[in-house]
Scaffold this motif. Structure first.
Motif, mmCIF file in Angstrom:
data_model
loop_
_atom_site.group_PDB
_atom_site.id
_atom_site.type_symbol
_atom_site.label_atom_id
_atom_site.label_comp_id
_atom_site.label_asym_id
_atom_site.label_seq_id
_atom_site.Cartn_x
_atom_site.Cartn_y
_atom_site.Cartn_z
ATOM 1 N N LEU A 113 0.839 -1.189 0.000
ATOM 2 C CA LEU A 113 0.000 0.000 0.000
ATOM 3 C C LEU A 113 0.878 1.245 0.000
ATOM 4 N N ALA A 114 0.335 2.319 -0.475
ATOM 5 C CA ALA A 114 1.021 3.603 -0.412
ATOM 6 C C ALA A 114 1.065 4.057 1.055
ATOM 7 N N PRO A 115 2.074 4.833 1.423
ATOM 8 C CA PRO A 115 2.190 5.274 2.822
ATOM 9 C C PRO A 115 0.914 5.907 3.372
ATOM 10 N N ARG A 116 0.247 6.738 2.611
ATOM 11 C CA ARG A 116 -0.979 7.386 3.088
ATOM 12 C C ARG A 116 -2.072 6.354 3.351
ATOM 13 N N GLU A 117 -2.142 5.328 2.512
ATOM 14 C CA GLU A 117 -3.130 4.261 2.717
ATOM 15 C C GLU A 117 -2.831 3.485 4.000
ATOM 16 N N VAL A 118 -1.548 3.256 4.273
ATOM 17 C CA VAL A 118 -1.159 2.567 5.514
ATOM 18 C C VAL A 118 -1.581 3.399 6.719
ATOM 19 N N VAL A 119 -1.315 4.693 6.670
ATOM 20 C CA VAL A 119 -1.704 5.580 7.768
ATOM 21 C C VAL A 119 -3.218 5.553 7.965
ATOM 22 N N ASP A 120 -3.967 5.636 6.893
ATOM 23 C CA ASP A 120 -5.433 5.596 6.995
ATOM 24 C C ASP A 120 -5.906 4.277 7.612
ATOM 25 N N LEU A 121 -5.314 3.180 7.181
ATOM 26 C CA LEU A 121 -5.680 1.866 7.704
ATOM 27 C C LEU A 121 -5.381 1.781 9.201
ATOM 28 N N LEU A 122 -4.198 2.223 9.601
ATOM 29 C CA LEU A 122 -3.825 2.180 11.017
ATOM 30 C C LEU A 122 -4.698 3.111 11.855
ATOM 31 N N ASN A 123 -5.102 4.226 11.297
ATOM 32 C CA ASN A 123 -5.965 5.146 12.030
ATOM 33 C C ASN A 123 -7.377 4.594 12.198
ATOM 34 N N ARG A 124 -7.737 3.587 11.444
ATOM 35 C CA ARG A 124 -9.011 2.882 11.642
ATOM 36 C C ARG A 124 -8.818 1.667 12.551
ATOM 37 N N TYR A 125 -7.641 1.076 12.510
ATOM 38 C CA TYR A 125 -7.323 -0.125 13.282
ATOM 39 C C TYR A 125 -7.037 0.196 14.751
ATOM 40 N N PHE A 126 -6.145 1.168 15.005
ATOM 41 C CA PHE A 126 -5.717 1.444 16.374
ATOM 42 C C PHE A 126 -6.849 1.831 17.324
ATOM 43 N N PRO A 127 -7.802 2.677 16.935
ATOM 44 C CA PRO A 127 -8.875 3.008 17.893
ATOM 45 C C PRO A 127 -9.677 1.790 18.338
ATOM 46 N N VAL A 128 -9.911 0.851 17.444
ATOM 47 C CA VAL A 128 -10.655 -0.360 17.797
ATOM 48 C C VAL A 128 -9.862 -1.179 18.814
ATOM 49 N N MET A 129 -8.566 -1.348 18.559
ATOM 50 C CA MET A 129 -7.729 -2.137 19.462
ATOM 51 C C MET A 129 -7.540 -1.436 20.802
ATOM 52 N N ALA A 130 -7.341 -0.123 20.777
ATOM 53 C CA ALA A 130 -7.157 0.628 22.022
ATOM 54 C C ALA A 130 -8.404 0.551 22.893
ATOM 55 N N GLU A 131 -9.577 0.636 22.278
ATOM 56 C CA GLU A 131 -10.827 0.541 23.040
ATOM 57 C C GLU A 131 -10.941 -0.811 23.744
ATOM 58 N N ILE A 132 -10.481 -1.854 23.088
ATOM 59 C CA ILE A 132 -10.511 -3.187 23.708
ATOM 60 C C ILE A 132 -9.580 -3.221 24.913
ATOM 61 N N VAL A 133 -8.393 -2.673 24.776
ATOM 62 C CA VAL A 133 -7.450 -2.603 25.904
ATOM 63 C C VAL A 133 -8.104 -1.876 27.073
#
Length: 176
Positions: free
Chosen positions: A1-21
């Motif tokens: 993926l392009a760097p911006r796509e990776v950032v967008d993906l992680l910005n959708r992934y991390f909040p879900v995982m952090a909420e679980i923690v």
């Protein structure tokens, strides 16, 4: 993926995982590139911290499957989780210009080694974590001893899952 796509993906992934923690009363210690490090028992100790950490890890795996289903086949993430238990030194560490909360020590290093030993989709726990579990809600499969960097003795690891399929019903809605 392009760097911006990776950032967008992680910005959708991390909040879900952090909420679980947070829901399992863990502390999000830091993001490490595309990974996150969470700890239980610091700053608040619970007798069932190992159970909370393992339940969170298994819930993360379930939540990621749901995220992947919404993203489609071209944007799939895979996680591997390693849990270890023991004493750590923790606190604010850094310089006058940049301070970061951190947990350091052999326990943290071994946690990273357990995580590295896990294959995609696996949740592995150390023997130290297994001994701290308080409930029978988890199924554990003992694995052959694993030799890891920095340790002379092999690690005794266990692959973890829920003991009952019923445990996974609604797992992303568990509230404490």
């Amino acid at each position: 993926l392009a760097p911006r796509e990776v950032v967008d993906l992680l910005n959708r992934y991390f909040p879900v995982m952090a909420e679980i923690v947070f829901r399992h009363e863990g502390t999000l210690e830091k993001y490490i590139g595309d990974a996150l490090m969470a700890i239980w028992g610091v700053p608040t100790h619970h007798e069932d911290d190992a159970d909370r950490a393992l339940a969170a890890a298994l819930e993360m795996r379930s939540a990621l499957a749901k995220l992947n289903a919404t993203w489609g086949a071209d944007r799939r993430l895979e996680i591997h989780v390693g849990l270890n238990s023991g004493p750590v030194a923790f606190g604010n560490i850094g310089s006058p210009d940049y301070v970061q909360f951190a947990a350091i020590g052999d326990t943290t290093n071994v946690s990273a080694r357990v995580c590295t030993a896990a294959k995609g989709g696996e949740v592995l726990i150390s023997e130290a974590t297994r001994r701290r579990l308080r409930t029978g809600r988890f199924a554990l499969e003992a694995l052959p001893p694993v030799t890891v960097k920095g340790k002379t003795e092999p690690l005794h690891l266990h692959r973890a899952s829920y003991a009952s399929v019923d445990e996974t019903v609604g797992v992303d809605r568990i509230r404490r």
